[in-house]
Design a protein around this motif. Structure first.
Motif, PDB file in Angstrom:
ATOM      1  N   SER A  67       0.838  -1.213   0.000  1.00  0.00           N
ATOM      2  CA  SER A  67       0.000   0.000   0.000  1.00  0.00           C
ATOM      3  C   SER A  67       0.864   1.252   0.000  1.00  0.00           C
ATOM      4  CB  SER A  67      -0.925  -0.012   1.211  1.00  0.00           C
ATOM      5  OG  SER A  67      -1.796  -1.122   1.179  1.00  0.00           O
ATOM      6  N   MET A  68       1.919   1.213   0.834  1.00  0.00           N
ATOM      7  CA  MET A  68       2.817   2.370   0.885  1.00  0.00           C
ATOM      8  C   MET A  68       3.525   2.561  -0.453  1.00  0.00           C
ATOM      9  SD  MET A  68       4.467   1.961   4.697  1.00  0.00           S
ATOM     10  CE  MET A  68       5.538   3.356   4.438  1.00  0.00           C
ATOM     11  N   SER A  69       3.897   1.456  -1.094  1.00  0.00           N
ATOM     12  CA  SER A  69       4.534   1.549  -2.410  1.00  0.00           C
ATOM     13  C   SER A  69       3.575   2.138  -3.439  1.00  0.00           C
ATOM     14  CB  SER A  69       5.008   0.171  -2.854  1.00  0.00           C
ATOM     15  OG  SER A  69       5.574   0.222  -4.138  1.00  0.00           O
ATOM     16  N   THR A  70       2.307   1.678  -3.337  1.00  0.00           N
ATOM     17  CA  THR A  70       1.298   2.224  -4.261  1.00  0.00           C
ATOM     18  C   THR A  70       1.101   3.710  -4.030  1.00  0.00           C
ATOM     19  OG1 THR A  70       0.156   0.094  -4.290  1.00  0.00           O
ATOM     20  CG2 THR A  70      -1.086   2.013  -5.029  1.00  0.00           C
ATOM     21  N   VAL A  71       1.056   4.104  -2.752  1.00  0.00           N
ATOM     22  CA  VAL A  71       0.896   5.532  -2.434  1.00  0.00           C
ATOM     23  C   VAL A  71       2.082   6.330  -2.944  1.00  0.00           C
ATOM     24  CG1 VAL A  71       0.786   7.186  -0.531  1.00  0.00           C
ATOM     25  CG2 VAL A  71      -0.594   5.100  -0.453  1.00  0.00           C
ATOM     26  N   ARG A  72       3.300   5.760  -2.741  1.00  0.00           N
ATOM     27  CA  ARG A  72       4.495   6.454  -3.251  1.00  0.00           C
ATOM     28  C   ARG A  72       4.445   6.617  -4.760  1.00  0.00           C
ATOM     29  NH1 ARG A  72       7.418   3.412   0.723  1.00  0.00           N
ATOM     30  NH2 ARG A  72       7.899   1.820  -0.853  1.00  0.00           N
ATOM     31  N   GLN A  73       4.001   5.550  -5.446  1.00  0.00           N
ATOM     32  CA  GLN A  73       3.907   5.637  -6.907  1.00  0.00           C
ATOM     33  C   GLN A  73       2.879   6.686  -7.332  1.00  0.00           C
ATOM     34  OE1 GLN A  73       3.055   1.677  -8.247  1.00  0.00           O
ATOM     35  NE2 GLN A  73       5.114   0.877  -7.786  1.00  0.00           N
ATOM     36  N   LEU A  74       1.753   6.709  -6.557  1.00  0.00           N
ATOM     37  CA  LEU A  74       0.738   7.720  -6.875  1.00  0.00           C
ATOM     38  C   LEU A  74       1.286   9.130  -6.659  1.00  0.00           C
ATOM     39  CD1 LEU A  74      -2.470   6.083  -5.341  1.00  0.00           C
ATOM     40  CD2 LEU A  74      -1.926   6.364  -7.775  1.00  0.00           C
ATOM     41  N   PHE A  75       2.009   9.292  -5.542  1.00  0.00           N
ATOM     42  CA  PHE A  75       2.611  10.599  -5.295  1.00  0.00           C
ATOM     43  C   PHE A  75       3.616  10.966  -6.377  1.00  0.00           C
ATOM     44  CE2 PHE A  75       1.188  10.415  -0.776  1.00  0.00           C
ATOM     45  CZ  PHE A  75       0.643  11.689  -0.708  1.00  0.00           C
ATOM     46  N   LEU A  76       4.435   9.985  -6.770  1.00  0.00           N
ATOM     47  CA  LEU A  76       5.412  10.225  -7.825  1.00  0.00           C
ATOM     48  C   LEU A  76       4.732  10.580  -9.131  1.00  0.00           C
ATOM     49  CD1 LEU A  76       8.346  10.208  -8.748  1.00  0.00           C
ATOM     50  CD2 LEU A  76       8.123   7.752  -9.213  1.00  0.00           C
ATOM     51  N   LEU A  77       3.675   9.813  -9.457  1.00  0.00           N
ATOM     52  CA  LEU A  77       2.935  10.086 -10.692  1.00  0.00           C
ATOM     53  C   LEU A  77       2.288  11.470 -10.641  1.00  0.00           C
ATOM     54  CD1 LEU A  77       1.989   8.952 -13.399  1.00  0.00           C
ATOM     55  CD2 LEU A  77      -0.011   8.011 -12.226  1.00  0.00           C
ATOM     56  N   ALA A  78       1.716  11.805  -9.461  1.00  0.00           N
ATOM     57  CA  ALA A  78       1.096  13.120  -9.321  1.00  0.00           C
ATOM     58  C   ALA A  78       2.141  14.231  -9.429  1.00  0.00           C
ATOM     59  CB  ALA A  78       0.380  13.210  -7.973  1.00  0.00           C
TER      60      ALA A  78
END
Length: 410
Positions: free
Chosen positions: A96-107
């Motif tokens: 979940s944290m990795s997904t959130v990090r990816q979302l933050f990176l993508l954003a």
């Protein structure tokens, strides 16, 4: 203790978590997970549990390398004493944290490109008028003085566009005025030179009939030589004034005596044109500290213009004594000056009534020299005029200059 085992197993089935139960010695009683799980509870943690304090730390299963959060809570009941442990898998949380990090990176990447696009559009919008101005100034520098910049806003960029347009108009007017001046000065120089060459040739070849005719030719030569000398002097004075190398020699001047000389000189000229010329002087008029020759040049220039442009009526010259200044008013009832030409009347090379310039003469230098001379004496000059009614020049000079030689304040 027998009741504790099924309760633990039931709790494990409901929560789908790995739960195990330890007795007070740290031995495992029951476990809801796999049989090959090896968990060694440290003595330090057992001591905390024995003293009633819960423990938790990260635990990695040795066979699968799966990380867990191990949480242990002490149990101190009448029928059973020990501790209950539960294993929470951390992979899901890490995913979940990795997904959130990816979302933050993508954003962040998306925001960066969005900001980049916005900046590009904004810069294009802001730089577009500046590029237009740059292109316009290049055209102006090459001599295209008809170039205009479109004013698109009322902000600083719009003000800059207005400034460029005003500068272009001023350059165009100055260019046109200089062209007219050079054409005029060429004519003014050519005319006396032609007379000098022509009549000197007549005298040299003795083509005159009588001595009276000879004297007439000599008089014409003298007049044209004087005219040429005045023209050259004006050009020379103007050149020195523009370079800041024009010196004035100040002394104490009796303006009443100067007024009398002007009255004597211009009364004759006025009589020849059937005009009325009047000089008025205040009785308490003080002395003036200035260059007598240049001050007389100022009055002579203004009175010559007044006489030249007045065909009927009168010309007046009035000297007034103020509290801290001396005012001189020169007024005529002549042809006047159009309102749209008044702002440029003191400009160098500028001449009013260009279509009649040959009739009235002049090179457009006189009033420019007058204004500079007045300024060099610390004074001001103003003009009011109405077409076909007349013109008035008002000169003001300070008379509070301290004279060290006389030791008094005038």
């Amino acid at each position: 203790m027998l009741m504790s085992t099924p309760m633990v197993e039931m709790a494990g089935n409901i929560t789908q978590k790995k739960i195990f139960l330890l007795d007070e010695d740290g031995d495992m009683i029951t476990f809801t997970g796999t049989d090959d799980l090896e968990i060694n509870i440290k003595e330090f943690d057992l001591q905390n549990l024995f003293e009633g304090r819960p423990v938790f730390y990260e635990y990695v299963e040795p066979f699968t390398d799966i990380p867990y959060l191990l949480y242990g809570h002490p149990i101190n009941a009448d029928q059973f004493k020990g501790s209950l442990f539960m294993l929470f898998p951390l992979n899901d949380m890490y995913d979940s944290m990795s997904t959130v990090r990816q979302l933050f990176l993508l954003a962040g990447v998306g925001g960066f490109f969005l900001a980049l696009g916005f900046t590009f559009i904004a810069s294009r919008k802001l730089s577009s008028p500046l590029l237009e101005m740059q292109a316009a100034t290049k055209k102006i520098a090459k001599g295209d003085l008809n170039t205009k910049v479109i004013v698109r806003s009322k902000d600083e960029i719009g003000s800059l566009a207005v400034g460029i347009n005003n500068l272009t108009q001023e350059l165009k007017r100055h260019h046109d005025t200089r062209s007219e001046f050079f054409a005029s000065i060429s004519h003014e120089l050519k005319t006396p030179v032609s007379y000098l060459m022509g009549y000197s040739e007549v005298l040299k070849e003795k083509l005159y009939q009588t001595e009276e005719e000879k004297e007439q030719y000599l008089s014409i030569l003298e007049h044209e030589a004087t005219r040429l000398n005045y023209l050259i002097s004006d050009l020379f004075d103007l050149s020195k004034m523009e370079e800041g190398k024009f010196d004035i020699n100040k002394e104490w001047i009796d303006l009443t005596e100067l007024a009398d000389n002007l009255d004597m000189k211009y009364s004759l000229k006025a009589k020849e044109k059937d005009l009325l010329f009047t000089v008025k002087v205040d009785e308490n008029l003080s002395l003036f500290y200035g260059d007598g020759k240049r001050i007389e040049q100022v009055f002579t220039n203004l009175l010559d213009n007044a006489m030249r442009h007045t065909t009927n009526g009168e010309v007046t010259c009035e000297f007034r004594q103020g509290d801290n200044q001396i005012n001189i008013i020169i007024k005529d009832t002549g042809s006047g000056i159009p309102a749209d030409e008044l702002p440029f009347i003191f400009d160098r090379f500028y001449r009013v009534e260009k279509s009649r310039s040959r009739e009235f003469g002049g090179t457009g230098l006189g009033l420019a020299i007058v204004k500079m001379l007045v300024k060099l004496h610390g004074g001001t000059i103003d003009i009011t005029s109405k077409e076909n009614e007349g013109t008035q020049f008002t000169l003001s000079f300070p008379n509070d200059i301290w004279n060290k030689e006389r030791g008094e304040k005038i």
